[in-house]
Design an enzyme around this catalytic site. Structure first.
Site, PDB file in Angstrom:
ATOM      1  N   ASP A  89       0.738  -1.557   0.538  1.00  0.00           N
ATOM      2  CA  ASP A  89      -0.226   0.120  -0.048  1.00  0.00           C
ATOM      3  C   ASP A  89       0.829   0.876  -0.006  1.00  0.00           C
ATOM      4  O   ASP A  89       1.039   1.124   1.153  1.00  0.00           O
ATOM      5  CB  ASP A  89      -0.744  -0.120   1.105  1.00  0.00           C
ATOM      6  CG  ASP A  89      -2.001  -1.195   0.678  1.00  0.00           C
ATOM      7  OD1 ASP A  89      -1.885  -1.794   0.510  1.00  0.00           O
ATOM      8  OD2 ASP A  89      -3.083  -1.267   2.348  1.00  0.00           O
ATOM      9  N   LYS A 152      -7.058   3.668  -2.569  1.00  0.00           N
ATOM     10  CA  LYS A 152      -6.783   3.079  -0.800  1.00  0.00           C
ATOM     11  C   LYS A 152      -7.698   4.659  -0.479  1.00  0.00           C
ATOM     12  O   LYS A 152      -6.588   5.477  -0.573  1.00  0.00           O
ATOM     13  CB  LYS A 152      -6.122   2.803  -0.379  1.00  0.00           C
ATOM     14  CG  LYS A 152      -6.244   2.280   1.017  1.00  0.00           C
ATOM     15  CD  LYS A 152      -4.895   2.018   1.801  1.00  0.00           C
ATOM     16  CE  LYS A 152      -4.671   1.922   3.251  1.00  0.00           C
ATOM     17  NZ  LYS A 152      -3.732   1.380   4.047  1.00  0.00           N
ATOM     18  N   LYS A 181     -10.072   0.770  -1.291  1.00  0.00           N
ATOM     19  CA  LYS A 181      -9.857  -0.063  -0.178  1.00  0.00           C
ATOM     20  C   LYS A 181     -10.134   0.998   1.037  1.00  0.00           C
ATOM     21  O   LYS A 181     -10.374   2.816   0.743  1.00  0.00           O
ATOM     22  CB  LYS A 181      -8.537  -0.600   0.385  1.00  0.00           C
ATOM     23  CG  LYS A 181      -8.431  -0.840   1.958  1.00  0.00           C
ATOM     24  CD  LYS A 181      -6.566  -1.116   1.946  1.00  0.00           C
ATOM     25  CE  LYS A 181      -6.566  -1.298   3.309  1.00  0.00           C
ATOM     26  NZ  LYS A 181      -4.906  -1.723   3.528  1.00  0.00           N
TER      27      LYS A 181
END
Length: 220
Positions: A89, A152, A181
């Protein structure tokens, strides 16, 4: 829908001890969460314990500010994958996005995508709390152009976390085939399900056990 399989069980606090990380790993195995999301220094530690399970190892790159150089982010991703990470990430360069340096932002993401190609999923943290809606859309477009697997919302270290409206906007921008996300501020099943209804395909939270057991947890 198996809610547990949509959760990245997370511990990213700088003061996280080995015992605290071990607790997250043990809970992830017990509840069969999709992954543990941990700082890079713990990747090998987690990977060894999760090798024979369905729980993936997720880590963070350029975290939490996103202000490292692209070369450092790419190296950090490669190193994490070598140590056993299945997902990375990464944080975008937020200042560059706000400066409309779009080629730079795209290349920054691309470097991590290239480092991870065929080895790990890439999620791009856009830090929604710091962006206008127009900037959120642009960040999602750049992540998609660069070949990332997910966008995300948040690091959990800025001024706010995931919001339903942001998830909806991100899903509308990236279309049906890219992951979204929701991370930061999801504390219970009701909040998690609201994010999923808005288009989230993964939930990042330190409160995974509370989410799947019907309680409300405190934390990231």
């Amino acid at each position: 829908m198996e809610l547990n399989r949509m959760i990245d069980h997370t511990i990213l606090k700088p003061e996280a001890t080995e015992a605290a990380v071990q607790k997250i790993i043990d809970e992830a195995k017990e509840y069969n969460f999709f992954s543990v999301c941990i700082n890079p220094c713990w990747v090998a530690f987690a990977s060894e314990q999760l090798a024979d399970t369905d729980v993936a190892v997720c880590t963070v790159i350029g975290f939490p500010l996103g202000a490292n150089t692209p070369e450092v982010k790419a190296y950090e991703a490669a190193d994490a994958i070598k140590n056993g990470a299945n997902e990375v990430d990464m944080v975008i360069n937020i200042g560059a996005l706000k400066s409309q340096q779009y080629d730079y932002v795209r290349q920054d993401i691309q470097g991590v995508v290239d480092a991870a190609k065929g080895k790990a999923l890439v999620k791009v943290i856009i830090e929604t709390a710091l962006l206008t809606d127009e900037e959120k859309v642009k960040a999602c477009e750049l992540a998609k152009e660069a070949g990332a697997d997910f966008v995300k919302t948040s690091t959990g270290f800025s001024t706010g976390g995931a919001k339903v409206a942001d998830i909806r906007l991100m899903r509308e921008t990236v279309g049906p085939d890219m992951g979204v996300k929701a991370s930061g501020g999801v504390h219970n099943a009701e909040e998690a399900l609201a994010m999923i209804e808005a288009g989230a395909t993964r939930i990042g939270a330190s409160t995974g056990v509370a989410i799947v057991s019907g309680a409300t947890g405190e934390g990231y």
